[in-house]
Design a protein around this motif. Structure first.
Motif, PDB file in Angstrom:
ATOM      1  N   GLY A   1       4.702  -0.129  15.698  1.00 28.15           N
ATOM      2  CA  GLY A   1       3.955   0.864  14.846  1.00 28.15           C
ATOM      3  C   GLY A   1       4.068   0.997  13.802  1.00 28.15           C
ATOM      4  N   THR A   2       3.093   1.078  13.238  1.00 34.13           N
ATOM      5  CA  THR A   2       2.908   1.910  12.109  1.00 34.13           C
ATOM      6  C   THR A   2       2.426   3.437  12.141  1.00 34.13           C
ATOM      7  OG1 THR A   2       1.966  -0.520  11.246  1.00 34.13           O
ATOM      8  CG2 THR A   2       0.580   1.587   9.877  1.00 34.13           C
ATOM      9  N   ARG A   3       2.981   3.985  10.812  1.00 37.73           N
ATOM     10  CA  ARG A   3       3.161   5.135  10.013  1.00 37.73           C
ATOM     11  C   ARG A   3       1.894   5.431   9.089  1.00 37.73           C
ATOM     12  NH1 ARG A   3       5.076   9.357  12.548  1.00 37.73           N
ATOM     13  NH2 ARG A   3       6.763   8.146  13.851  1.00 37.73           N
ATOM     14  N   LEU A   4       0.842   6.403   9.875  1.00 35.88           N
ATOM     15  CA  LEU A   4      -0.197   6.569   8.497  1.00 35.88           C
ATOM     16  C   LEU A   4       0.139   7.760   8.053  1.00 35.88           C
ATOM     17  CD1 LEU A   4      -2.489   4.903   7.109  1.00 35.88           C
ATOM     18  CD2 LEU A   4      -3.916   5.659   8.811  1.00 35.88           C
ATOM     19  N   SER A   5       0.142   8.099   6.878  1.00 39.49           N
ATOM     20  CA  SER A   5       0.200   9.332   6.574  1.00 39.49           C
ATOM     21  C   SER A   5      -1.281   8.937   5.265  1.00 39.49           C
ATOM     22  CB  SER A   5       1.248   9.507   5.167  1.00 39.49           C
ATOM     23  OG  SER A   5       2.783   9.185   6.148  1.00 39.49           O
ATOM     24  N   ILE A   6      -1.825  10.381   5.373  1.00 42.86           N
ATOM     25  CA  ILE A   6      -3.160  10.739   4.459  1.00 42.86           C
ATOM     26  C   ILE A   6      -2.471  11.390   3.844  1.00 42.86           C
ATOM     27  CG2 ILE A   6      -5.068  10.964   4.865  1.00 42.86           C
ATOM     28  CD1 ILE A   6      -4.675   8.645   5.950  1.00 42.86           C
ATOM     29  N   LEU A   7      -2.831  11.631   1.915  1.00 41.19           N
ATOM     30  CA  LEU A   7      -2.759  12.434   0.926  1.00 41.19           C
ATOM     31  C   LEU A   7      -4.060  13.142   0.614  1.00 41.19           C
ATOM     32  CD1 LEU A   7      -0.236   9.831  -1.109  1.00 41.19           C
ATOM     33  CD2 LEU A   7       0.506  11.742   0.475  1.00 41.19           C
TER      34      LEU A   7
END
Lengths: 117, 114
Positions: free
Chosen positions: B108-114
């Motif tokens: 998995g890739t954990r995507l965070s949005i700023l």
């Protein structure tokens, strides 16, 4: 459309004890597969066990076994001799054997199992 | 070992800035899938490729696109990420479709949005 229901959001068990995770499903399909997947914290989802609906014999994989009740549409997972490494989110999933949606896994919402020392 | 590899494991992007997630496989499987998994929820299928045939789920937002340039690689493009797109993105593969061809998942890739 299929639905999969896991009624236990969280469970805990002591190390070396046995625990059973519940799963029920609803479908109009006559032939299908059921799965239990394990997703440890921050690690990949792996297949624990698979059951083919047309096989009456319950699947087993070492310490993991299922109780498949086709008429009741129930598919529970029993973990014997629980180990700390069994701590994970467990997902029950369904896929039809054939037809237009036989690529699509339908997952339950998961049960978070914690094994305590 | 044959496996499904996702890069990066963690990705941070800015609101509205396009981002691409990568998946590769050494299993030589015909089918590749992208799932979105939000916290404490089940994975939700976004789309899948059977060889070069692309199959989009009806409720996948237009903001999400995918490319599969060859058997081994598949990319997830998010054109204009919003805060609601923060999630774990899972890639999976299978040799075919149907329950006798189980899906194999990457980390998995954990995507965070700023």
């Amino acid at each position: 459309a299929q639905t999969v229901t896991q009624s236990q959001p969280e469970m805990s068990v002591q190390e070396a004890e046995t625990v059973t995770l519940s799963c029920t499903y609803d479908t109009s399909e006559s032939n299908y597969y059921l799965f239990w997947y394990k997703q440890p914290p921050s690690r990949q989802m792996i297949l624990v066990i698979r059951q083919e609906a047309y096989k009456q014999q319950n699947a087993t994989e070492n310490r993991f076994s299922v109780n498949f009740q086709k008429a009741a549409k129930s598919f529970s997972l029993k973990i014997s001799d629980s180990q700390l490494g069994d701590t994970a989110m467990y997902f029950c999933a369904f896929i039809p054997h054939s037809g237009g949606s036989n690529y699509k896994l339908t997952f339950g919402k998961g049960t978070l199992l914690t094994v305590n020392p | 070992d044959a496996m499904v590899i996702q890069n990066p494991r963690y990705q941070v992007t800015q609101f509205g800035k396009p981002v691409t997630l990568s998946c590769s496989q050494t299993l030589n499987h015909n089918v590749m899938y992208w799932y979105q998994q939000k916290s404490s929820q089940a994975p939700k299928l976004l789309f899948h490729y059977y060889d070069k045939d692309f199959n989009n789920e009806a409720d996948t937002p237009d903001n999400f696109q995918s490319r599969r340039p060859n058997t081994s690689f598949c990319f997830l493009d998010i054109r204009s990420p919003g805060l609601g797109d923060a999630a774990m993105y899972l890639c999976a593969t299978s040799s075919g479709v149907g329950g006798n061809q189980p899906q194999h998942f990457g980390d998995g890739t954990r995507l965070s949005i700023l």
